[in-house]
Motif scaffolding. Structure first.
Motif, PDB file in Angstrom:
ATOM      1  N   LYS A 113       0.819  -1.220   0.000  1.00 54.27           N
ATOM      2  CA  LYS A 113       0.000   0.000   0.000  1.00 54.27           C
ATOM      3  C   LYS A 113       0.850   1.266   0.000  1.00 54.27           C
ATOM      4  N   ILE A 114       2.035   1.152  -0.583  1.00 49.55           N
ATOM      5  CA  ILE A 114       2.936   2.288  -0.753  1.00 49.55           C
ATOM      6  C   ILE A 114       3.125   2.503  -2.251  1.00 49.55           C
ATOM      7  N   PHE A 115       3.053   3.738  -2.678  1.00 48.80           N
ATOM      8  CA  PHE A 115       3.247   4.090  -4.084  1.00 48.80           C
ATOM      9  C   PHE A 115       4.746   4.240  -4.332  1.00 48.80           C
ATOM     10  N   HIS A 116       5.345   3.276  -5.013  1.00 49.72           N
ATOM     11  CA  HIS A 116       6.790   3.236  -5.197  1.00 49.72           C
ATOM     12  C   HIS A 116       7.209   4.041  -6.421  1.00 49.72           C
ATOM     13  N   ILE A 117       8.317   4.754  -6.292  1.00 53.66           N
ATOM     14  CA  ILE A 117       8.979   5.290  -7.472  1.00 53.66           C
ATOM     15  C   ILE A 117      10.041   4.278  -7.870  1.00 53.66           C
ATOM     16  N   VAL A 118       9.953   3.802  -9.101  1.00 53.35           N
ATOM     17  CA  VAL A 118      10.815   2.723  -9.574  1.00 53.35           C
ATOM     18  C   VAL A 118      11.835   3.298 -10.554  1.00 53.35           C
ATOM     19  N   ARG A 119      13.088   2.923 -10.375  1.00 56.80           N
ATOM     20  CA  ARG A 119      14.130   3.293 -11.337  1.00 56.80           C
ATOM     21  C   ARG A 119      14.736   2.008 -11.888  1.00 56.80           C
ATOM     22  N   GLU A 120      14.687   1.844 -13.202  1.00 57.47           N
ATOM     23  CA  GLU A 120      15.277   0.662 -13.817  1.00 57.47           C
ATOM     24  C   GLU A 120      15.896   1.042 -15.157  1.00 57.47           C
ATOM     25  N   SER A 121      16.742   0.171 -15.652  1.00 55.01           N
ATOM     26  CA  SER A 121      17.425   0.460 -16.908  1.00 55.01           C
ATOM     27  C   SER A 121      16.421   0.454 -18.061  1.00 55.01           C
ATOM     28  N   TRP A 122      16.753   1.192 -19.109  1.00 55.78           N
ATOM     29  CA  TRP A 122      15.918   1.229 -20.300  1.00 55.78           C
ATOM     30  C   TRP A 122      15.796  -0.169 -20.902  1.00 55.78           C
ATOM     31  N   PHE A 123      16.863  -0.942 -20.856  1.00 55.80           N
ATOM     32  CA  PHE A 123      16.820  -2.312 -21.369  1.00 55.80           C
ATOM     33  C   PHE A 123      15.766  -3.120 -20.620  1.00 55.80           C
ATOM     34  N   ASP A 124      15.833  -3.108 -19.291  1.00 51.76           N
ATOM     35  CA  ASP A 124      14.894  -3.907 -18.490  1.00 51.76           C
ATOM     36  C   ASP A 124      13.456  -3.427 -18.661  1.00 51.76           C
ATOM     37  N   PHE A 125      13.281  -2.109 -18.673  1.00 50.38           N
ATOM     38  CA  PHE A 125      11.940  -1.545 -18.797  1.00 50.38           C
ATOM     39  C   PHE A 125      11.328  -1.943 -20.132  1.00 50.38           C
ATOM     40  N   ARG A 126      12.088  -1.751 -21.208  1.00 43.48           N
ATOM     41  CA  ARG A 126      11.538  -2.045 -22.522  1.00 43.48           C
ATOM     42  C   ARG A 126      11.337  -3.544 -22.709  1.00 43.48           C
ATOM     43  N   PHE A 127      12.250  -4.358 -22.205  1.00 40.84           N
ATOM     44  CA  PHE A 127      12.092  -5.805 -22.325  1.00 40.84           C
ATOM     45  C   PHE A 127      10.824  -6.265 -21.605  1.00 40.84           C
ATOM     46  N   SER A 128      10.552  -5.666 -20.442  1.00 40.91           N
ATOM     47  CA  SER A 128       9.376  -6.051 -19.669  1.00 40.91           C
ATOM     48  C   SER A 128       8.083  -5.587 -20.332  1.00 40.91           C
ATOM     49  N   TYR A 129       8.009  -4.297 -20.671  1.00 38.04           N
ATOM     50  CA  TYR A 129       6.752  -3.725 -21.155  1.00 38.04           C
ATOM     51  C   TYR A 129       6.526  -3.958 -22.652  1.00 38.04           C
ATOM     52  N   ASN A 130       7.557  -3.768 -23.440  1.00 39.91           N
ATOM     53  CA  ASN A 130       7.412  -3.813 -24.892  1.00 39.91           C
ATOM     54  C   ASN A 130       7.484  -5.241 -25.441  1.00 39.91           C
ATOM     55  N   ILE A 131       8.333  -6.078 -24.831  1.00 38.00           N
ATOM     56  CA  ILE A 131       8.513  -7.438 -25.334  1.00 38.00           C
ATOM     57  C   ILE A 131       7.637  -8.428 -24.572  1.00 38.00           C
TER      58      ILE A 131
END
Length: 623
Positions: free
Chosen positions: A64-82
């Motif tokens: 129940k905490i709103f997290h600010i997430v920092r991740e690499s562009w590679f990881d972000f795109r691999f997760s969301y786009n792929i």
């Protein structure tokens, strides 16, 4: 046992922020990202801010905490786009370098402050757990990071390491050091870290004196460290492994020399740690890690084959590999990574460093993990960042401690109060609201704070102030529209979802009609392979607006079928099939009204399936 004043940790925190702004290169860009919807928790779309090679975004977690997430562009795109198969619209902002620095520094600061809060919460949780173990009379079963590697089988007569240490440190006596540690633990008293009326905020780097759990854990790690040296403990067979494979050659003579030199360097590191044995210095985990690497090298030199600790942490993600079509490719990929490191580090003229050995250890773990998962038919453990030997264990040889029951009960009560108080405070300063504080509104609100809410400065820097509380900009899709029409935009790119991009490529060399018929029908698709994350559906509707209502009705019937089948199966699968059938119905209904959400997922994809230049290959417009 209080640590040195926290001024130095605060100074280091602001040094990180200063460095991040000082090194902002000319070619680094800030981009607003809009990620379109998919089924599950992503049904409303998502937004993020890409700054250089990192992406910042907000997510609501079960705590129940709103997290600010920092991740690499590679990881972000691999997760969301792929893997999640979602199209990303990238809007590069046209900003002055000073404004780029301000925005990057601001998000770095928000992220680091929140990370410190989470670290504090972790120690407060550990305080509770330790006293719960004390009250149950099982304190020696409390798991400690980094001590889970040492075997109890000892060979005191062949204790090479202790003789080396004694040649450098006169009168070194690990038994005496262990006795000191036992006394320190016995005398360790719980001290309140937080006052009942103390408040925290999201803009201040919050530090406390040493947590009880932090000091206790460090002392136990040191005890195990000295005990392992004294009794000549080796690595546990179940927590380490040798690379015996037809694809991996034994250690060569040149490699042996490099491993021997690194082993000698680690002996000096161990001596350095022991010499720096001040009560206030928390080096227990580091000492155990160095000893683990040292014992790995010794085992490698003795056997002639590379020997490594199992460095996957206990909270590793579990991947069901039998849903993947490319398990052999994944195995080849990890083997290639290990051999690449091996050739780079062990065939060069430079000495092998501990950092390089950590790279070898991580790559070897990933290769060995896939081998074992296939051999024993179990899920593959995965961890998104480089692994370290932090395996948890219990200090079985640690003496029992006596703490009066009233003191234990009071300490446990206070630890529980402090943890609950801090958690509630974090939930208050990092709240989530579907409209007023969501993944999109927090990006705009944060930018406003960086400019002290001064509309003129925001307008000069970005083009126009976007207020999600006074418009529809809290909706991700509309926020993307608002950014394109109100911010200074340098360029815009569309990164098609994984499936749509492959279909586009197919149409260049194959009959478009055949591609349409084959790839939109899930049983015949050569791109999509059904996986356990998705509900049942027969037809893709993300590209077919004209046929979408018909396809949607077909998918609704399919979802209804899964729901009905799930009724008798509920006893065996806890209603999982029934729930997925309901989800299938829910995401099929918008399709009947020309609106698409579901796009399927591709969790079977590995990095070997991607463009060699991923994630920065040339983007292709969707038109």
């Amino acid at each position: 046992m209080s640590r040195k004043p926290s001024f130095f940790s605060i100074l280091f925190f602001y040094f990180l922020i200063f460095i991040s702004s000082a090194v902002f290169s000319q070619d680094k860009k800030i981009s607003f990202l809009y990620i379109d919807a998919n089924s599950g928790q992503s049904s409303g779309g998502h937004t993020a801010l890409k700054i250089g090679d990192y992406v910042y975004h907000f997510q609501y977690y079960p705590d129940k905490i709103f997290h600010i997430v920092r991740e690499s562009w590679f990881d972000f795109r691999f997760s969301y786009n792929i893997q999640e198969n979602r199209t990303i619209i990238v809007s590069d902002l046209k900003l002055k370098k000073s404004d780029m620095n301000k925005i990057e520094t601001g998000f770095d600061r928000l992220f680091l402050i929140q990370e410190k809060h989470f670290e504090n919460l972790k120690y407060l949780q550990a305080n509770k757990d330790i006293f719960a173990k004390y009250l149950s009379g099982k304190i020696n079963t409390y798991p400690i990071e980094g001590i889970g590697y040492f075997s109890q089988n000892s060979k005191p007569s062949k204790n090479h390491l202790i003789n080396i240490i004694r040649s450098k440190i006169n009168n070194f006596d690990p038994e005496r050091e262990k006795s000191k540690i036992v006394e320190q633990i016995q005398n360790l008293k719980y001290k309140s870290n937080i006052h009942k009326d103390q408040s925290i905020n999201s803009s201040t780097y919050t530090t406390f004196q040493d947590f009880y759990s932090e000091t206790y854990t460090d002392l136990v790690q040191k005890y195990v460290f000295y005990d392992a040296i004294e009794n000549n403990h080796k690595l546990k067979p179940l927590e380490s492994f040798s690379l015996h494979s037809e694809f991996i050659n034994p250690i060569s003579d040149q490699e042996r020399i490099k491993l021997q030199n690194l082993s000698k360097n680690l002996e000096l590191k161990l001596i350095e740690q022991i010499s720096d044995n001040e009560e206030s210095n928390h080096w227990g985990l580091l000492g155990c890690q160095i000893l683990v690497f040292y014992l790995s090298l010794e085992a490698s030199l003795e056997s002639g084959y590379f020997h490594f600790p199992d460095s996957f942490p206990h909270q590793s993600e579990k991947i069901i590999w039998n849903r993947a079509r490319n398990i052999d490719k994944l195995k080849d990929e990890t083997l290639l990574l290990f051999n690449r490191y091996r050739n780079k580090y062990l065939e060069s003229e430079n000495p092998l460093t501990i950092e390089q050995f950590i790279d070898l250890t991580d790559a070897a773990n990933r290769y060995n993990e896939i081998q074992n998962a296939v051999q024993f038919d179990r899920p593959i453990r995965n961890f998104p960042i480089k692994t370290m030997p932090n395996k948890r264990g219990i200090a079985a040889n640690l003496p029992n401690f006596y703490i009066p029951q009233p003191e234990l009960a009071e300490s446990n009560k206070q630890a529980t109060i402090e943890y609950d108080h801090y958690l509630i405070q974090l939930q208050k300063i990092y709240p989530y609201h579907l409209i007023f504080q969501n993944c999109t509104s927090e990006i705009f609100r944060s930018i406003d704070e960086f400019y002290n809410q001064e509309s003129i400065k925001i307008t000069q820097a970005l083009g126009k102030q976007i207020n999600p509380n006074a418009s529809l900009s809290f909706v991700p899709f509309y926020a993307n529209y608002d950014v394109q029409n109100n911010y200074f935009i340098e360029s815009q790119k569309i990164i098609l979802s994984y499936r749509r991009q492959l279909i586009r490529d197919m149409r260049k060399s194959q009959n478009s009609g055949l591609v349409f018929l084959r790839e939109n029908f899930t049983p015949t698709s050569t791109i999509y392979n059904f996986n356990e994350e998705d509900d049942w559906f027969l037809l893709f509707t993300d590209e077919n607006v004209f046929f979408r209502p018909i396809f949607g009705a077909t998918n609704l019937i399919t979802g209804l079928s899964q729901l009905l089948i799930g009724v008798p199966m509920a006893i065996d699968d806890s209603g999982d099939t029934f729930k997925k059938g309901w989800n299938g119905i829910f995401f099929s209904m918008p399709e009947m009204f020309f609106f698409n959400i579901r796009k399927g997922s591709f969790y079977n994809i590995t990095t070997m399936d991607l463009d060699p230049e991923f994630p920065n290959e040339t983007y292709k417009d969707s038109n």
